[in-house]
Design a protein around this motif. Structure first.
Motif, PDB file in Angstrom:
ATOM      1  N   ALA A 166       0.821  -1.217   0.000  1.00 11.12           N
ATOM      2  CA  ALA A 166       0.000   0.000   0.000  1.00 11.12           C
ATOM      3  C   ALA A 166       0.854   1.266   0.000  1.00 11.12           C
ATOM      4  CB  ALA A 166      -0.934  -0.005   1.200  1.00 11.12           C
ATOM      5  N   THR A 167       2.117   1.146   0.421  1.00 10.65           N
ATOM      6  CA  THR A 167       3.015   2.301   0.371  1.00 10.65           C
ATOM      7  C   THR A 167       3.604   2.495  -1.021  1.00 10.65           C
ATOM      8  OG1 THR A 167       5.050   1.086   0.947  1.00 10.65           O
ATOM      9  CG2 THR A 167       3.655   1.823   2.767  1.00 10.65           C
ATOM     10  N   ALA A 168       3.414   1.497  -1.904  1.00 15.18           N
ATOM     11  CA  ALA A 168       4.051   1.542  -3.213  1.00 15.18           C
ATOM     12  C   ALA A 168       3.067   1.735  -4.360  1.00 15.18           C
ATOM     13  CB  ALA A 168       4.830   0.247  -3.443  1.00 15.18           C
ATOM     14  N   ALA A 169       1.779   1.569  -4.106  1.00 12.71           N
ATOM     15  CA  ALA A 169       0.783   1.700  -5.169  1.00 12.71           C
ATOM     16  C   ALA A 169      -0.526   2.197  -4.583  1.00 12.71           C
ATOM     17  CB  ALA A 169       0.572   0.360  -5.862  1.00 12.71           C
ATOM     18  N   PRO A 170      -1.322   2.948  -5.363  1.00  9.50           N
ATOM     19  CA  PRO A 170      -2.588   3.484  -4.841  1.00  9.50           C
ATOM     20  C   PRO A 170      -3.600   2.415  -4.454  1.00  9.50           C
ATOM     21  CG  PRO A 170      -1.934   4.627  -6.853  1.00  9.50           C
ATOM     22  CD  PRO A 170      -1.018   3.439  -6.712  1.00  9.50           C
ATOM     23  N   ARG A 171      -3.523   1.256  -5.116  1.00 14.99           N
ATOM     24  CA  ARG A 171      -4.542   0.251  -4.839  1.00 14.99           C
ATOM     25  C   ARG A 171      -3.885  -1.129  -4.764  1.00 14.99           C
ATOM     26  NH1 ARG A 171     -10.054  -1.024  -8.176  1.00 14.99           N
ATOM     27  NH2 ARG A 171      -8.613  -0.949  -9.927  1.00 14.99           N
ATOM     28  N   VAL A 172      -4.346  -1.921  -3.784  1.00 16.56           N
ATOM     29  CA  VAL A 172      -3.837  -3.272  -3.582  1.00 16.56           C
ATOM     30  C   VAL A 172      -5.016  -4.234  -3.664  1.00 16.56           C
ATOM     31  CG1 VAL A 172      -2.689  -4.865  -1.994  1.00 16.56           C
ATOM     32  CG2 VAL A 172      -1.933  -2.482  -2.138  1.00 16.56           C
ATOM     33  N   ALA A 173      -4.835  -5.311  -4.413  1.00 17.98           N
ATOM     34  CA  ALA A 173      -5.851  -6.359  -4.517  1.00 17.98           C
ATOM     35  C   ALA A 173      -5.210  -7.688  -4.134  1.00 17.98           C
ATOM     36  CB  ALA A 173      -6.423  -6.416  -5.928  1.00 17.98           C
ATOM     37  N   LEU A 174      -6.053  -8.642  -3.748  1.00 14.45           N
ATOM     38  CA  LEU A 174      -5.570  -9.951  -3.305  1.00 14.45           C
ATOM     39  C   LEU A 174      -6.399 -11.042  -3.952  1.00 14.45           C
ATOM     40  CD1 LEU A 174      -3.846 -11.749  -1.357  1.00 14.45           C
ATOM     41  CD2 LEU A 174      -5.686 -11.449   0.321  1.00 14.45           C
ATOM     42  N   ALA A 175      -5.706 -12.040  -4.502  1.00 16.06           N
ATOM     43  CA  ALA A 175      -6.360 -13.245  -5.007  1.00 16.06           C
ATOM     44  C   ALA A 175      -5.691 -14.446  -4.352  1.00 16.06           C
ATOM     45  CB  ALA A 175      -6.247 -13.329  -6.523  1.00 16.06           C
ATOM     46  N   VAL A 176      -6.508 -15.394  -3.914  1.00 11.73           N
ATOM     47  CA  VAL A 176      -5.990 -16.558  -3.190  1.00 11.73           C
ATOM     48  C   VAL A 176      -6.278 -17.822  -3.993  1.00 11.73           C
ATOM     49  CG1 VAL A 176      -6.096 -17.898  -1.058  1.00 11.73           C
ATOM     50  CG2 VAL A 176      -6.320 -15.409  -0.981  1.00 11.73           C
ATOM     51  N   VAL A 177      -5.209 -18.571  -4.262  1.00 10.07           N
ATOM     52  CA  VAL A 177      -5.320 -19.846  -4.964  1.00 10.07           C
ATOM     53  C   VAL A 177      -5.350 -20.960  -3.917  1.00 10.07           C
ATOM     54  CG1 VAL A 177      -4.225 -21.399  -6.621  1.00 10.07           C
ATOM     55  CG2 VAL A 177      -4.042 -18.920  -6.923  1.00 10.07           C
ATOM     56  N   PRO A 178      -6.285 -21.898  -3.991  1.00  9.63           N
ATOM     57  CA  PRO A 178      -6.315 -22.981  -2.990  1.00  9.63           C
ATOM     58  C   PRO A 178      -5.018 -23.794  -3.008  1.00  9.63           C
ATOM     59  CG  PRO A 178      -8.317 -22.968  -4.326  1.00  9.63           C
ATOM     60  CD  PRO A 178      -7.363 -22.027  -4.984  1.00  9.63           C
ATOM     61  N   ALA A 179      -4.383 -23.911  -1.862  1.00 11.60           N
ATOM     62  CA  ALA A 179      -3.170 -24.731  -1.761  1.00 11.60           C
ATOM     63  C   ALA A 179      -3.538 -26.194  -1.940  1.00 11.60           C
ATOM     64  CB  ALA A 179      -2.490 -24.510  -0.421  1.00 11.60           C
ATOM     65  N   HIS A 180      -2.818 -26.853  -2.822  1.00  6.85           N
ATOM     66  CA  HIS A 180      -3.136 -28.247  -3.127  1.00  6.85           C
ATOM     67  C   HIS A 180      -2.551 -29.155  -2.048  1.00  6.85           C
ATOM     68  CE1 HIS A 180      -3.994 -31.854  -5.321  1.00  6.85           C
ATOM     69  NE2 HIS A 180      -2.723 -32.174  -5.461  1.00  6.85           N
ATOM     70  N   THR A 181      -3.391 -29.960  -1.422  1.00  9.73           N
ATOM     71  CA  THR A 181      -2.951 -30.934  -0.415  1.00  9.73           C
ATOM     72  C   THR A 181      -3.166 -32.324  -0.984  1.00  9.73           C
ATOM     73  OG1 THR A 181      -3.603 -29.444   1.377  1.00  9.73           O
ATOM     74  CG2 THR A 181      -3.232 -31.761   1.934  1.00  9.73           C
ATOM     75  N   PRO A 182      -2.088 -33.025  -1.311  1.00  8.32           N
ATOM     76  CA  PRO A 182      -2.237 -34.341  -1.941  1.00  8.32           C
ATOM     77  C   PRO A 182      -2.906 -35.351  -1.022  1.00  8.32           C
ATOM     78  CG  PRO A 182      -0.002 -33.491  -2.199  1.00  8.32           C
ATOM     79  CD  PRO A 182      -0.684 -32.615  -1.202  1.00  8.32           C
ATOM     80  N   VAL A 183      -3.583 -36.283  -1.615  1.00  2.55           N
ATOM     81  CA  VAL A 183      -4.128 -37.415  -0.884  1.00  2.55           C
ATOM     82  C   VAL A 183      -2.989 -38.402  -0.659  1.00  2.55           C
ATOM     83  CG1 VAL A 183      -5.765 -39.332  -0.941  1.00  2.55           C
ATOM     84  CG2 VAL A 183      -6.387 -37.103  -1.922  1.00  2.55           C
ATOM     85  N   PRO A 184      -2.754 -38.838   0.590  1.00  2.00           N
ATOM     86  CA  PRO A 184      -1.633 -39.761   0.838  1.00  2.00           C
ATOM     87  C   PRO A 184      -1.753 -41.030   0.012  1.00  2.00           C
ATOM     88  CG  PRO A 184      -2.542 -38.931   2.902  1.00  2.00           C
ATOM     89  CD  PRO A 184      -3.486 -38.501   1.813  1.00  2.00           C
ATOM     90  N   ARG A 185      -0.618 -41.414  -0.571  1.00  2.00           N
ATOM     91  CA  ARG A 185      -0.561 -42.651  -1.342  1.00  2.00           C
ATOM     92  C   ARG A 185       0.636 -43.461  -0.883  1.00  2.00           C
ATOM     93  NH1 ARG A 185      -1.123 -41.163  -7.644  1.00  2.00           N
ATOM     94  NH2 ARG A 185      -0.863 -43.432  -7.747  1.00  2.00           N
ATOM     95  N   THR A 186       0.506 -44.759  -0.923  1.00  2.00           N
ATOM     96  CA  THR A 186       1.590 -45.640  -0.495  1.00  2.00           C
ATOM     97  C   THR A 186       2.346 -46.115  -1.721  1.00  2.00           C
ATOM     98  OG1 THR A 186       0.281 -46.408   1.371  1.00  2.00           O
ATOM     99  CG2 THR A 186       2.199 -47.740   0.755  1.00  2.00           C
ATOM    100  N   PRO A 187       3.622 -45.809  -1.827  1.00  2.00           N
ATOM    101  CA  PRO A 187       4.390 -46.280  -2.983  1.00  2.00           C
ATOM    102  C   PRO A 187       4.559 -47.790  -2.958  1.00  2.00           C
ATOM    103  CG  PRO A 187       5.845 -45.284  -1.363  1.00  2.00           C
ATOM    104  CD  PRO A 187       4.437 -45.049  -0.879  1.00  2.00           C
ATOM    105  N   ASP A 188       4.771 -48.360  -4.160  1.00  2.00           N
ATOM    106  CA  ASP A 188       4.974 -49.804  -4.249  1.00  2.00           C
ATOM    107  C   ASP A 188       6.220 -50.247  -3.505  1.00  2.00           C
ATOM    108  OD1 ASP A 188       2.719 -50.025  -5.786  1.00  2.00           O
ATOM    109  OD2 ASP A 188       3.805 -49.793  -7.678  1.00  2.00           O
TER     110      ASP A 188
END
Length: 800
Positions: free
Chosen positions: A393-415
């Motif tokens: 806000a000290t560097a630009a007249p207007r600030v906007a925010l967009a949030v991307v859902p953090a991907h949380t993997p489903v646990p999988r068991t390797p072979d």
């Protein structure tokens, strides 16, 4: 500092100084979208072009089987764009954000980085095995710059050990390797039989003065003050325009856990609608004005393609991201970093709180800054006074925010279960009192475990139960004032002699072992020597040598997990094992035996003093008082000797040790290093002369010390060489940690034995003067009292 290279290089790069003891300079790319705001089409286009070049190199069949790996944090979007250029390749980037539900598929170190440890956390355990019946396909590794090649080699060695393949392609915007570095990649190819190609937009080198690290850090301090830009805790909390993206459900936010061609198709289909929502949320192109889309550390690709979609929608858009790296900002047209915003981390990082930065945002003429973060970073710290949004806000007249859902993997068991990735080395001040860069301890912290026992009680327990000496610790000897005075006098009298030996052994290592050695000291006696060797290389050559400390236990060998970590992060051929001194050479032989199962490591130890004539890389063969041998942990970073016990050290654990924080009032570890380092200039000419003489001398080990110990063992009726401890250092250990029988001293040894005589008097141990000793002194452990008797395997032996 100066850039030299082909015509395209200067259009891609600038130079800046950063606060980093490993590398003073920063190559600042104008097309990467990290430090310099740039058109999204330019940033994405450079990566796609590289990907198409890789596709042409591989041909259709190999390209269809390839996988792409990018490096966090700087090259996450570049690597993703290279995968876009390949079109059919899945993509993964390394991360510094661990996820408990995802087993690691590897890890490596980026030695010059501000945050060095990388994890590989693919959601699909078979990510690196793609290729079908034809076998594993090519691995394409993408970084923004290819400088020394260390990071790439660390990665190749780790992944080739786990998922070997016959073709690797290294991709970078710029190839800045010196001629000597290019040979290391060729050596890896020859060693493994794999083909290794390099694809880059431009090639060149950076010309640096020899003392660049010292001068760079000094200039940063002068220009930047003792800390980075002050935060603004008084700034009001910011309520930005919060934009809803409509991010597709289940679509990963980037390549942290893998990004497939199907994910790519879904994202491309969704981008126009998300861009339209952003434009509407900003009130249209005119109200939005000049826009900066600001990504967040590793989260570069999602903000980049959103910015690219806004550009295609007609907005005046630039793209860059926040970063961990502290860089000096200078408002000069010829300098790459003009302005800097500093703010606290806001994603609860695994390595703890710290400052983060956004460069060239202030003063960029932006009407709107759209910060794009993942949901894990949308925390109160982001919105707090002094946080990122407040700073923007000290560097630009207007600030906007967009949030991307953090991907949380489903646990999988390797072979198949891969060995777990070992933790990064412990460093001061959390573990040891040394500077963080002086040494990384490949140990586990057992400070909370009670392991000490009185010397006699401990030795008795060893005898009764057949326990190993490394399963417990002696109570730390607390020196009297008289003894401490002897230590101070010894240090004052021998600092120059130690400095000369440090310089000599370091120069021999650089000349004969490796131009870029990785120092690995044998904890703990070797650690002060390794620290001093590292300091000499920096002082004399401006070279920052990696230095680690590992455990080796007589009868049990060296810590195999520490070796595995070293092999995954460094070329084993560059590893030089360091110890303080040789006695009869037992540890020298132990190391050689232990390394038989670890090809590539050189078993020869480099030591400060070699009175036993057991090695060929040494600073001196005199048996003199090395003051660091006078004390225990208080001259070794407050670290105990190492511990190996089955209930504390599992099959995938490092050996253990304790950090004696409570002894900080008596700690002289840094003082010892400083006292010797202060004499480096004074002994420089003498070192040059000694190295010159050593180069033409016959330094082959004669093992004279071992022969002398065998003779003394028989003469004294001991009949066990492991109870004979030759040399000043080993005799001191006998008096501090064992149950001594007697001390043999060379007649007329003088000041070198003052502390030995005092300790012997305090413990009631007789000192016999001898004229025929090849050592200054020899300590004898009692051969018949079980509390003092230990055998060749470290276990107690029966009384005679």
């Amino acid at each position: 500092m100066e850039l030299a290279g082909d015509d395209e290089l200067r259009g891609l790069l600038g130079l800046a100084l950063r606060r980093n003891p490993r590398r003073a300079h920063l190559l600042v790319s104008g097309v990467l979208g990290k430090h310099v705001p740039q058109l999204p089409s330019v940033v994405h286009g450079h990566g796609v072009t590289l990907g198409r070049r890789v596709r042409a190199l591989l041909g259709p069949e190999e390209a269809a089987r390839a996988v792409v790996l990018g490096y966090a944090e700087t090259a996450t979007a570049l690597g993703h764009a290279v995968a876009d250029g390949l079109e059919t390749a899945p993509y993964l980037h390394s991360t510094r954000r661990p996820v408990a539900s995802v087993p690691s598929a590897g890890g490596f170190e980026e030695s010059h980085s501000h945050a060095t440890s990388h994890l590989l956390l693919p959601e699909d355990p078979a990510f690196f095995d793609r290729g079908g019946e034809a076998g594993r396909g090519p691995l394409v590794l993408v970084d923004d710059e290819f400088s020394t090649g260390n990071t790439v080699l660390n990665t190749l060695r780790d992944l080739h050990a786990r998922h070997p393949r016959d073709h690797y392609v290294i991709v970078a915007l710029v190839d800045m390797r010196a001629p000597g570095d290019a040979g290391r990649l060729a050596a890896f190819a020859e060693e493994t039989g794999a083909r290794v190609d390099v694809v880059a937009h431009a090639r060149g080198t950076v010309r640096l003065p020899e003392d660049v690290l010292a001068r760079g850090l000094r200039l940063v301090e002068e220009q930047d003050g003792s800390t980075a830009d002050p935060l603004v805790p008084c700034a009001p909390a910011v309520a930005p325009v919060r934009l809803q993206l409509g991010w597709p459900a289940g679509l990963p936010d980037g390549g942290r856990h893998g990004f497939t061609p199907d994910h790519r198709a879904r994202l491309r289909e969704a981008l126009p609608a998300m861009a339209a929502r952003i434009v509407d949320g900003l009130g249209g192109p005119e109200q939005a004005g000049r826009v900066l889309v600001l990504g967040f550390e590793e989260l570069m690709y999602a903000p980049l393609v959103l910015a690219r979609a806004l550009e295609e929608a007609g907005l005046d858009v630039r793209f860059s991201t926040t970063t961990r790296s502290p860089v000096l900002a200078v408002d000069d047209p010829g300098y790459a970093i003009r302005t800097r915003l500093a703010f606290p981390a806001h994603d609860d990082p695994a390595d703890g709180p710290g400052e983060r930065y956004a460069y060239n945002v202030a003063g960029g003429g932006f009407d709107t800054v759209l910060a794009v973060v993942d949901s894990a970073a949308d925390t109160p710290a982001l919105h707090a006074p002094g946080g990122l949004l407040a700073q923007l806000a000290t560097a630009a007249p207007r600030v906007a925010l967009a949030v991307v859902p953090a991907h949380t993997p489903v646990p999988r068991t390797p072979d198949r279960q891969e060995p777990p990735v070992l933790p990064a080395p412990l460093r001061g001040p959390d573990f040891s009192s040394y500077e963080p860069d002086d040494v990384g301890w490949l140990l586990q912290d057992l400070s909370a475990v009670r392991l000490e026992a009185p010397v006699e009680e401990r030795e008795e327990a060893v005898q009764r139960g057949g326990a190993h000496y490394a399963e417990s610790l002696p109570v730390e000897y607390q020196p009297t004032e008289e003894y401490q005075e002897l230590y101070r006098d010894a240090l004052a009298g021998s600092a120059a002699r130690i400095a000369r030996a440090v310089g000599t052994v370091t120069e021999l290592v650089l000349a004969e072992r490796s131009p870029r050695p990785v120092l690995v000291s044998l904890a703990r006696a070797g650690t002060p020597v390794g620290v001093l060797m590292r300091r000499w290389a920096r002082h004399r050559h401006g070279t920052e040598l990696p230095h680690y400390a590992v455990s080796i236990v007589r009868g049990r060998g060296i810590d195999a997990n520490a070796l595995r970590w070293l092999a995954a992060h460094h070329d084993p051929a560059d590893v030089v094992f360091v110890d303080g001194w040789t006695g009869k050479g037992a540890i020298t032989r132990e190391l050689a035996d232990a390394l038989a199962g670890f090809p590539g490591f050189d078993p020869e130890i480099a030591v400060l003093a070699d009175p036993g004539s057991c090695v060929r890389t040494y600073g001196t063969r005199e048996d003199f008082l090395i003051p660091s041998a006078c004390l225990n942990s208080t001259v070794s970073g407050l670290i105990s000797r190492t511990v190996l016990r089955d209930d504390l050290v599992g099959p995938h654990d490092y050996h253990g040790a304790k950090f004696y924080r409570e002894l900080s009032g008596s700690d002289v570890s840094r003082d010892f290093v400083a006292a010797v380092e202060a004499r480096f200039d004074e002994v420089a000419d003498a070192v040059d002369q000694q190295v010159k003489e050593a180069a033409s001398a016959d330094r082959a080990p004669t093992w004279e010390g071992w022969a002398a110990v065998e003779r003394i063992s028989e003469e004294q009726g001991i009949h066990d060489v492991n109870l004979v401890k030759p040399g000043v250092g080993e005799t001191t250990r006998v008096l501090l940690r064992r149950v001594p029988w007697k001390i043999l001293a060379r007649r007329g040894a003088g000041a070198d034995l003052a502390h030995i005589r005092l300790l012997a008097e305090q413990r009631g141990v007789p000192v016999e003067e001898r004229d025929d000793l090849p050592y200054t002194c020899v300590g004898l452990i009692h051969p018949r009292y079980t509390r003092g008797a230990t055998g060749a395997d470290g276990k107690a032996v029966g009384s005679a």
